[in-house]
Design a protein around this motif. Sequence first.
Motif, PDB file in Angstrom:
ATOM      1  N   THR A  14       0.473  -0.487   0.280  1.00 47.31           N
ATOM      2  CA  THR A  14      -0.050   0.100  -0.214  1.00 47.31           C
ATOM      3  C   THR A  14       0.959   1.360   0.083  1.00 47.31           C
ATOM      4  OG1 THR A  14      -0.341  -0.390   2.726  1.00 47.31           O
ATOM      5  CG2 THR A  14      -1.892  -1.177   1.330  1.00 47.31           C
ATOM      6  N   LEU A  15       0.609   2.139  -0.457  1.00 41.55           N
ATOM      7  CA  LEU A  15       1.182   3.109   0.115  1.00 41.55           C
ATOM      8  C   LEU A  15       1.681   4.131   0.929  1.00 41.55           C
ATOM      9  CD1 LEU A  15       1.928   6.083  -2.378  1.00 41.55           C
ATOM     10  CD2 LEU A  15      -0.074   7.507  -1.386  1.00 41.55           C
ATOM     11  N   GLY A  16       2.941   4.931   0.634  1.00 37.98           N
ATOM     12  CA  GLY A  16       3.597   4.870   2.074  1.00 37.98           C
ATOM     13  C   GLY A  16       3.631   5.806   2.084  1.00 37.98           C
ATOM     14  N   GLU A  17       4.837   6.150   2.929  1.00 39.78           N
ATOM     15  CA  GLU A  17       4.664   8.114   3.038  1.00 39.78           C
ATOM     16  C   GLU A  17       5.606   9.232   2.049  1.00 39.78           C
ATOM     17  OE1 GLU A  17       6.519   9.227   7.226  1.00 39.78           O
ATOM     18  OE2 GLU A  17       5.278   8.140   8.129  1.00 39.78           O
ATOM     19  N   PHE A  18       6.575   7.353   1.453  1.00 36.51           N
ATOM     20  CA  PHE A  18       7.387   7.993   0.650  1.00 36.51           C
ATOM     21  C   PHE A  18       6.973   7.171  -0.801  1.00 36.51           C
ATOM     22  CE2 PHE A  18       9.588   8.755   4.510  1.00 36.51           C
ATOM     23  CZ  PHE A  18       9.616   9.991   4.030  1.00 36.51           C
ATOM     24  N   ILE A  19       7.352   7.783  -2.204  1.00 40.32           N
ATOM     25  CA  ILE A  19       7.207   7.145  -3.334  1.00 40.32           C
ATOM     26  C   ILE A  19       8.541   7.172  -4.059  1.00 40.32           C
ATOM     27  CG2 ILE A  19       6.792   7.145  -6.169  1.00 40.32           C
ATOM     28  CD1 ILE A  19       4.335   7.672  -5.054  1.00 40.32           C
ATOM     29  N   VAL A  74       5.222  11.538   0.610  1.00 43.47           N
ATOM     30  CA  VAL A  74       3.610  12.204  -0.233  1.00 43.47           C
ATOM     31  C   VAL A  74       2.836  12.882   0.506  1.00 43.47           C
ATOM     32  CG1 VAL A  74       1.550  10.518  -0.175  1.00 43.47           C
ATOM     33  CG2 VAL A  74       3.821   9.346  -1.002  1.00 43.47           C
ATOM     34  N   ARG A  75       2.353  13.969  -0.499  1.00 43.77           N
ATOM     35  CA  ARG A  75       1.145  14.611   0.473  1.00 43.77           C
ATOM     36  C   ARG A  75      -0.479  14.394   0.472  1.00 43.77           C
ATOM     37  NH1 ARG A  75       1.604  20.617  -1.485  1.00 43.77           N
ATOM     38  NH2 ARG A  75       3.679  21.056  -1.655  1.00 43.77           N
ATOM     39  N   GLU A  76      -0.869  13.755  -0.727  1.00 47.06           N
ATOM     40  CA  GLU A  76      -2.353  13.051  -0.219  1.00 47.06           C
ATOM     41  C   GLU A  76      -2.177  13.070  -1.708  1.00 47.06           C
ATOM     42  OE1 GLU A  76      -4.934  16.712  -0.099  1.00 47.06           O
ATOM     43  OE2 GLU A  76      -3.373  17.461  -0.783  1.00 47.06           O
ATOM     44  N   GLN A  77      -3.686  11.894  -2.114  1.00 45.71           N
ATOM     45  CA  GLN A  77      -3.630  11.177  -3.242  1.00 45.71           C
ATOM     46  C   GLN A  77      -4.738  12.964  -3.605  1.00 45.71           C
ATOM     47  OE1 GLN A  77      -5.349   7.699  -4.392  1.00 45.71           O
ATOM     48  NE2 GLN A  77      -4.015   6.835  -2.562  1.00 45.71           N
ATOM     49  N   ALA A 110       3.049  28.174  -4.755  1.00 49.81           N
ATOM     50  CA  ALA A 110       4.132  27.291  -4.511  1.00 49.81           C
ATOM     51  C   ALA A 110       3.852  26.264  -5.508  1.00 49.81           C
ATOM     52  CB  ALA A 110       2.570  26.162  -3.164  1.00 49.81           C
ATOM     53  N   SER A 111       4.811  25.759  -5.095  1.00 53.04           N
ATOM     54  CA  SER A 111       5.230  24.422  -6.203  1.00 53.04           C
ATOM     55  C   SER A 111       5.095  22.580  -5.436  1.00 53.04           C
ATOM     56  CB  SER A 111       6.719  24.649  -5.983  1.00 53.04           C
ATOM     57  OG  SER A 111       7.151  24.593  -5.373  1.00 53.04           O
ATOM     58  N   ALA A 112       4.868  21.906  -6.066  1.00 49.86           N
ATOM     59  CA  ALA A 112       4.771  20.492  -5.761  1.00 49.86           C
ATOM     60  C   ALA A 112       5.025  19.425  -6.899  1.00 49.86           C
ATOM     61  CB  ALA A 112       3.591  20.692  -5.148  1.00 49.86           C
ATOM     62  N   THR A 113       5.250  17.725  -6.935  1.00 51.31           N
ATOM     63  CA  THR A 113       4.917  16.904  -8.139  1.00 51.31           C
ATOM     64  C   THR A 113       3.510  16.553  -7.726  1.00 51.31           C
ATOM     65  OG1 THR A 113       7.545  17.279  -7.305  1.00 51.31           O
ATOM     66  CG2 THR A 113       6.648  15.108  -8.938  1.00 51.31           C
ATOM     67  N   LEU A 114       3.163  15.947  -8.635  1.00 42.47           N
ATOM     68  CA  LEU A 114       2.213  15.588  -9.147  1.00 42.47           C
ATOM     69  C   LEU A 114       2.629  14.113  -9.716  1.00 42.47           C
ATOM     70  CD1 LEU A 114      -0.946  15.128  -8.648  1.00 42.47           C
ATOM     71  CD2 LEU A 114      -0.927  15.986 -11.160  1.00 42.47           C
ATOM     72  N   ILE A 115       2.367  13.364  -9.063  1.00 43.42           N
ATOM     73  CA  ILE A 115       3.126  11.585  -9.597  1.00 43.42           C
ATOM     74  C   ILE A 115       1.621  11.153 -10.285  1.00 43.42           C
ATOM     75  CG2 ILE A 115       3.986   9.432  -9.507  1.00 43.42           C
ATOM     76  CD1 ILE A 115       5.194  10.716  -7.283  1.00 43.42           C
ATOM     77  N   ALA A 154      -3.589  10.304  -9.087  1.00 42.99           N
ATOM     78  CA  ALA A 154      -3.265  11.138  -8.917  1.00 42.99           C
ATOM     79  C   ALA A 154      -2.568  11.627  -6.825  1.00 42.99           C
ATOM     80  CB  ALA A 154      -3.587  12.212  -9.423  1.00 42.99           C
ATOM     81  N   ILE A 155      -1.207  11.839  -6.951  1.00 45.33           N
ATOM     82  CA  ILE A 155      -0.667  11.489  -6.034  1.00 45.33           C
ATOM     83  C   ILE A 155       0.152  13.064  -5.819  1.00 45.33           C
ATOM     84  CG2 ILE A 155       1.345  10.865  -4.253  1.00 45.33           C
ATOM     85  CD1 ILE A 155       0.749   8.086  -5.529  1.00 45.33           C
ATOM     86  N   LEU A 156      -0.254  13.310  -5.241  1.00 44.23           N
ATOM     87  CA  LEU A 156       0.569  14.942  -4.698  1.00 44.23           C
ATOM     88  C   LEU A 156       1.521  14.843  -4.190  1.00 44.23           C
ATOM     89  CD1 LEU A 156       0.588  17.957  -5.840  1.00 44.23           C
ATOM     90  CD2 LEU A 156      -0.845  18.599  -3.293  1.00 44.23           C
ATOM     91  N   ALA A 157       2.949  15.371  -4.274  1.00 47.32           N
ATOM     92  CA  ALA A 157       4.038  15.167  -3.755  1.00 47.32           C
ATOM     93  C   ALA A 157       5.298  16.174  -3.705  1.00 47.32           C
ATOM     94  CB  ALA A 157       4.416  13.836  -4.106  1.00 47.32           C
TER      95      ALA A 157
END
Length: 399
Positions: free
Chosen positions: A274-279, A327-330, A374-379, A389-392
């Motif tokens: 399952t999705l953890g704190e990091f990708i 990982v921030r959130e889905q 603001a800036s972020a990464t979308l996976i 879609a995972i915001l990180a």
Amino acid sequence: MDLAELHALLTPEGLRLVDDLGEIGSTDDVAAAVSRLRRDGHSPDLVSAVVDQARLRTRARAKFDTFAGRMLFTRAGLEQATRLGVAARHAARFRAAGIERVADLGCGIGGDALGMAGLGLNVLAVDADEVTAALAAYNLAPFGDAVAVQHGRAEDTDLSGVDAVWLDPARRTAGHTETTRVGAGDWSPSLEWVFDLAERMPAGIKLGPAFDRARIPHGVEAQWISVDGSTIELVVWSGILARPGVARSALVIRGDSAAELTAPADSADEPVRTLGEFIHEPEGAVIRARLIGEVARELEAGMVAPGIAYLTGDAAVTSPFVQTFRVREQLPFDVKRLGAALRERGIGTLEIKKRGVDIDPAVLRTKLKLRGDASATLILTKMDGKRVAILADRVSATT
């Protein structure tokens, strides 16, 4: 470059003009240089050759640093040349194996031969293209008798007195004035000839990173190399140049640092979790070498989905073999809802990464209508058979 340009360039006047021009980067710089040289009465062939070389020298600094300032290039030859730092690593393997004289068969403009000669090896450099061989001879001239350059076919080269060979078989055809990439079935020299030679004497064979793994011979070391995030090549090592017990290797170079992962065979992937704190996104060399499982075990991570090269876990660790994201959130995968969610969070600068989903990031970015500071990464990927879609946020290597 054709022969007329080559002859115009390889004169005291031509070489002096190239040196005097210095760096040329922009289109405006090119236009100004052409106008000035033509106004001074130089011939069109000479002006074309000189300005082209000045521009290529500027581009070549990324691969050859200060050495670029005294080298000559073709456009495709520069594109295909091995970076000097990587060439030096190849040369170090030859030297560590006790090799003294190497034949560089398909030497191009001389990038790998430059690395070998720089570490004290004697080199026989051979290229089937007349113009390319002439440029290699110029580039390697400072090494004097330690390097001999020949215009000829690899298959016709006398290898007596040579301890090992270096080959780049897939990238050039004989008789062309410009080095070119050849088709999938048009290797020159042929792969059959190349691999047969590698069975008879120690060899390093430079291939594209996407080379068909099924065609890699048994009993060799296959080393994939990534530099600053780009997977640049596969090298097949044979004989004493192949390290005992190593069949797969991923060499990752970033700036002045390097790290290597080795294994006796392809590594089995870790189970999905399952999705953890990091990708974690493995480096291209790790993916190509099929050593993702080795990295996953090091990071205490699992796969996000079968066959997708993303790892996930909860351990706050970093590795030179992956890019890590916290990982921030889905978020909802629907484009309108996703765009609204990003704007609500004030995200105006967005890095978009994807695996396992058919999406054009450039098109998606336009549709998201981002705004904010603001800036972020979308996976974007798949988990449990569904698109997610995972915001990180990127995690730096020093975190």
